[in-house]
Design an enzyme around this catalytic site. Sequence first.
Site, PDB file in Angstrom:
ATOM      1  N   LYS A  49     -28.987 -22.873  -1.407  1.00 34.60           N
ATOM      2  CA  LYS A  49     -28.959 -22.004  -2.594  1.00 34.60           C
ATOM      3  C   LYS A  49     -27.956 -20.868  -2.391  1.00 34.60           C
ATOM      4  CE  LYS A  49     -33.732 -23.002  -3.878  1.00 34.60           C
ATOM      5  NZ  LYS A  49     -35.146 -22.623  -3.857  1.00 34.60           N
ATOM      6  N   GLN A  93     -38.983 -18.075  -1.855  1.00 34.19           N
ATOM      7  CA  GLN A  93     -39.067 -19.500  -1.542  1.00 34.19           C
ATOM      8  C   GLN A  93     -40.525 -19.886  -1.267  1.00 34.19           C
ATOM      9  OE1 GLN A  93     -36.475 -21.744  -1.622  1.00 34.19           O
ATOM     10  NE2 GLN A  93     -37.991 -23.336  -1.192  1.00 34.19           N
ATOM     11  N   ASP A 116     -36.654 -18.220 -10.951  1.00 37.78           N
ATOM     12  CA  ASP A 116     -37.378 -19.487 -10.805  1.00 37.78           C
ATOM     13  C   ASP A 116     -38.176 -19.810 -12.072  1.00 37.78           C
ATOM     14  OD1 ASP A 116     -37.056 -21.136  -8.624  1.00 37.78           O
ATOM     15  OD2 ASP A 116     -38.416 -20.016  -7.315  1.00 37.78           O
TER      16      ASP A 116
END
Length: 279
Positions: A49, A93, A116
């Site tokens: 990422k 994460q 997200d």
Amino acid sequence: MTNIIDGKAFAAKLRAEIAEEIKRDGLKPGLTVILVGDDPASHVYVANKDKAANEVGINAKTIKLPADTPEADLLGKIAELNNDSAVHGILVQLPLPKHIDENAVINAIFPDKDVDGFHVINAGRAATGQDALVPCTPLGCSLMLKDVLGDLSGLNAVVIGRSNIVGKPMANLLLKENCTVTIAHSRTKNLAEVCAQADILVAAVGRPKMVKANWVKDGAVVIDVGINRQDDGKLCGDVDFAEVAPKCKAITPVPGGVGPMTIACLLKNTVTACRRIAN
Ligand code: NAD
């Protein structure tokens, strides 16, 4: 002939468009990823990422915290980033170590920085048809479907899986595109027959090669979100690609389908967040 949807090429095109947009409009998007603990897979995802973001001109940083970080410290770090005007996207994460409440952490992120799209406010906005940051995986699936099919209005869509990360937001996106949507899951009866009605079939289960040829209508478009490690170490999806592909109008392979689009959509969400916060 079946169109094998090239997620890698699609994602490369999207990343190039994002890089161009950032340059053209002089944007300075910032993304901070927080990684707690030592899970090797998570370290690989986060490194990917970070690299992809920096390549398109997003100022990406990773904060690595030890596995025994108290929840309060993580929440404190999120509060700092919420108040940092150079940070437009915050991503924690998952999974988090067991002593940390994931929902508390996700919901501590300022919703407009929740790239997200997992915050309850973003889920609610999406469910009520308002502008929202949408989870990256279903967003990528939706972009590929629109590319293949154009207008999705009136099509029968079946989504297998009802997770907050993939199944539910995918169903919302398809509803927004005026599909007739069925969400199937582990308790669904006659799953094969339900799936066989689908013009669009999205499989997000986590069971290797579960979807067989007789589950799929001729000419359907099949999006395979599943990532499963087989005994021989190779990856496969939730769809039995070899037997299903010949029946489809188009299908995503695993690997090389949905996966690459997920990261590209994280970059897209970061730019969206940057523009919204700047306005
Ligand atoms: P999850 O475990 O949270 O949800 C799985 C869903 O499948 C559940 O809603 C469950 O009801 C349903 N299910 C389980 N067994 C079933 C059965 N026998 N029949 C019908 N439905 C059944 O998983 P998730 O986070 O939604 O992820 C699903 C898959 O997608 C996993 O393989 C995951 O690795 C993959 N994934 C891929 C990406 C990507 O970028 N490509 C991103 C996220 C998830």
